[in-house]
Enzyme design. Structure first.
Site, short mmCIF file in Angstrom:
data_model
loop_
_atom_site.label_atom_id
_atom_site.label_comp_id
_atom_site.label_asym_id
_atom_site.label_seq_id
_atom_site.Cartn_x
_atom_site.Cartn_y
_atom_site.Cartn_z
N CYS A 1 0.83 -1.21 0.00
CA CYS A 1 0.00 0.00 0.00
C CYS A 1 0.87 1.27 0.00
O CYS A 1 1.43 1.59 -1.03
CB CYS A 1 -0.98 -0.04 1.17
SG CYS A 1 -2.47 0.90 0.79
N MET B 1 3.98 0.73 -1.75
CA MET B 1 4.01 0.84 -3.21
C MET B 1 4.11 2.30 -3.62
O MET B 1 4.84 2.68 -4.54
CB MET B 1 2.77 0.22 -3.85
CG MET B 1 2.79 0.33 -5.36
SD MET B 1 1.24 -0.09 -6.18
CE MET B 1 0.77 1.51 -6.83
N GLU C 1 -0.91 13.45 -1.05
CA GLU C 1 -1.22 13.29 0.38
C GLU C 1 -0.16 14.01 1.23
O GLU C 1 -0.47 14.56 2.28
CB GLU C 1 -1.24 11.79 0.76
CG GLU C 1 -1.52 11.55 2.24
CD GLU C 1 -1.57 10.06 2.63
OE1 GLU C 1 -1.27 9.19 1.79
OE2 GLU C 1 -1.90 9.79 3.80
N HIS D 1 -3.51 -4.98 0.33
CA HIS D 1 -2.93 -5.52 1.57
C HIS D 1 -2.95 -7.05 1.56
O HIS D 1 -3.88 -7.65 2.10
CB HIS D 1 -3.70 -5.01 2.79
CG HIS D 1 -3.52 -3.55 3.03
ND1 HIS D 1 -2.47 -3.05 3.79
CD2 HIS D 1 -4.22 -2.47 2.62
CE1 HIS D 1 -2.56 -1.73 3.83
NE2 HIS D 1 -3.60 -1.35 3.13
N GLU E 1 -1.40 -9.00 3.32
CA GLU E 1 -1.25 -9.57 4.68
C GLU E 1 -2.58 -10.03 5.27
O GLU E 1 -2.59 -10.77 6.24
CB GLU E 1 -0.54 -8.57 5.61
CG GLU E 1 -1.30 -7.30 5.95
CD GLU E 1 -1.08 -6.14 4.98
OE1 GLU E 1 -0.72 -6.39 3.81
OE2 GLU E 1 -1.27 -4.98 5.39
N1 GLN Z 1 -2.10 6.83 2.82
C1 GLN Z 1 -2.17 6.08 1.63
C2 GLN Z 1 -3.53 6.18 0.97
O1 GLN Z 1 -4.49 6.56 1.57
C3 GLN Z 1 -1.84 4.62 1.87
C4 GLN Z 1 -2.83 3.91 2.71
C5 GLN Z 1 -2.33 2.61 3.26
O2 GLN Z 1 -1.14 2.36 3.25
N2 GLN Z 1 -3.21 1.79 3.76
O3 GLN Z 1 -3.67 5.90 -0.20
#
Ligand code: GLN
Length: 533
Positions: free
Chosen positions: A381, A384, A405, A507, A509
């Site tokens: 996530c 990446m 962000e 994810h 995991e």
């Molecule tokens: N903050 C990032 C987003 O909102 C990644 C979120 C995450 O790693 N779960 O896209």
């Protein structure tokens, strides 16, 4: 349908969730179909808006529900497929009750905790029992006996027990039996008092699960049985497991917990055959190889923040006959330093998910180090997104590339919000959540890892790869190797001139299980082993 309620006393963090999950494992191995449910007495509608410092990891279900991390244990320890209905908070209960009140459903009555809130709680168990086919529902009540906010749940169980018949209900109370050094003794008083509290409400536990550092000698067991009003065989000792949480079902089986529960519920089943499970535990405990992997994140000091990632590494390690030492690195510590000083001894690097800009530059540094040193890298996530930013800046020469962000007016928004997310104002349950399909590009490393071309994985994020940069980045060796079926969303990337650099927007995991490790984690560990040979 039979019902098992798991309550906790004395202190929190006794591992109630794990105990419930481990009992689920044993019952499944006796051929029963088990349904797992968790009640969380806090007022948040779900844990999605809570900080990891408050709550640990938010576990995401296939239907997009953001839930308590105990649901992760449930999915890893049993074959249960969980949904929104399996994690109920006071927030949700009150939300429903208040909406009914506004609609006028209560026909002029005064709306009260008893019966309206307790009815709603019971309804959540009954609906699950009706909608899912199973033999037993195990419902864990979060919090500790004596908490004000837990009372409606305990009262609901009292009523429920009468309605379905006491022969169909087992209450299992997880308690602490502390060892007091000065006295050289195990003390039963806290347990007596927490059970007295339960009895005040009208609940008599049938089984006591006693967390203890020292063996529960017969005398202590007898005392607990007498004062807490349970038969001696229902006093179960649970010491800390030696090596791995996956030993817990075996420990509970040695204490005959599943026999006791099945007898109480009049469930006539053969005993549990735990051979496969035992083999898995053996592989975790005595691996032939070992290696060190770095997890570079923001919450590395917290035991619970990356729970599913640590568990996935255990599963992948067992599959590779390899013990894994996890080096937890605070991303901020990598900022402005020589990363080799910290990362010099690791066989591979994982950058997990996260929100907000703290530590992001450190994560980007870790990506750069993995790329340049040709170390296996697995990005999850935000991991990446960090890898994308790093490649854009340092290989494609896109100076100042970033995610919006972290820098709203970056000259190169390689990660950004798409239109549908730009309109979102509410924080709760408003991300891209839950299971989404990904098409894998044939001929990529990703295809080799997964062994197929379409996968379904769980998501929890707002930001996405900006497709405007795809071509320029692919020219330099970045490869988009998985996208949403309409090709608009980038789900999976890899680097062409690198032995194993893979990162996903989702994810993985959340899908790894003890005897079914996730392909990305299994592949990552195999690559770490190969590169450290
Ligand atoms: N903050 C990032 C987003 O909102 C990644 C979120 C995450 O790693 N779960 O896209």
């Amino acid at each position: 349908m039979k019902y098992i309620f798991v309550t906790g006393g004395v202190v929190s963090s006794l591992g109630k969730g794990l105990a419930a999950a481990a009992l689920g494992t044993l019952l499944e191995h006796r051929g029963l179909r088990v349904i797992m449910q968790k009640f969380d007495p806090y007022l948040n509608v779900d844990p999605g808006t809570m900080s990891p410092f408050q709550h640990g990891e938010v576990y995401v279900l296939s239907d997009g529900a953001e839930t308590d991390l105990d649901l992760g244990h449930y999915e890893r320890f049993t074959s249960c497929v969980l949904s929104r209905a399996n994690n109920v908070t006071s927030g949700q209960v009150y939300e429903t009750v208040l909406a009914k009140e506004r609609r006028g459903d209560y026909l002029g009555k005064t709306v009260q905790v008893i019966p309206h809130v307790t009815d709603e709680i019971k309804g959540r168990i009954q609906r699950l029992a009706k909608e899912e086919s199973g033999d037993v529902i195990i419902t864990e009540i979060g919090g500790t006996t004596g908490d004000i906010e837990g009372l409606p749940f305990l009262e609901a169980i009292r009523q429920f027990q009468l309605e379905v018949g006491p022969e169909n209900v087992v209450i299992m109370h997880v308690t602490l039996v502390p060892f007091i050094k000065a006295a050289g003794e195990l003390k039963t008083k806290p347990s007596q008092q927490s059970i007295a509290k339960l009895r005040e409400i009208g609940l008599q536990p049938h089984v006591l699960l006693c967390r203890t550092e020292k063996p529960l000698v017969l005398e202590v067991r007898q005392k607990l049985a007498l004062f807490c009003n349970v038969p001696l065989h229902a006093v179960v000792e649970v010491r800390d497991v030696d090596h791995t949480i996956y030993e817990l079902p075996l420990t509970l089986q040695d204490e005959k917990l599943d026999d006791t529960v099945c007898r109480l519920l009049r469930l006539d089943t053969p005993s549990a055959q735990m051979t496969e499970w035992r083999r898995f535990v053996q592989r975790v405990v005595t691996p032939r190889k070992s290696l060190k992997v770095a997890v570079v994140g923001k919450y590395v000091g917290l035991q619970d923040a990356y729970k599913s990632i640590y568990e996935s590494l255990t599963h992948a390690g067992a599959a590779n006959d390899c013990g894994i030492e996890i080096m937890r690195i605070d991303a901020e510590d990598l900022e402005g330093t020589e990363p080799g000083n910290t990362l010099g001894t690791v066989a591979g690097i994982i950058v997990p998910g996260g929100f907000g800009d703290r530590g992001v530059e450190g994560k980007i540094t870790a990506c750069k180090y993995a790329r340049e040193k040709r170390l296996p890298y697995l990005g999850l996530c935000l991991g990446m997104q960090a890898a994308t930013i790093e490649f854009a800046r340092n290989v494609c020469g896109l100076k100042g590339a970033n995610s919006t962000e972290f820098e709203e007016h970056t000259p190169h928004p390689v990660i950004c919000l798409l239109d549908d997310q730009k309109e979102v104002r509410m924080k709760g349950a408003s991300m891209r959540l839950g299971s989404w399909p990904t098409d894998i590009v044939p001929g990529t490393l990703a295809e080799k890892i997964y062994g197929k071309l379409q996968i379904i994985e769980r998501h929890r994020h707002r930001y996405e790869f900006n497709l405007k940069y795809k071509e320029a980045m692919e020219e330099k060796g970045f490869a988009v190797c998985g996208t949403s079926p309409n090709a608009r969303l980038v789900e999976l990337i890899e680097l062409r001139d690198h032995p194993w650099f893979v990162a996903c927007q989702y994810h993985p995991e959340f899908l790894s299980k003890p005897n079914a490790p996730h392909p990305l984690f299994r592949g990552f560990i195999a690559a770490c082993l190969a590169s450290s040979e």
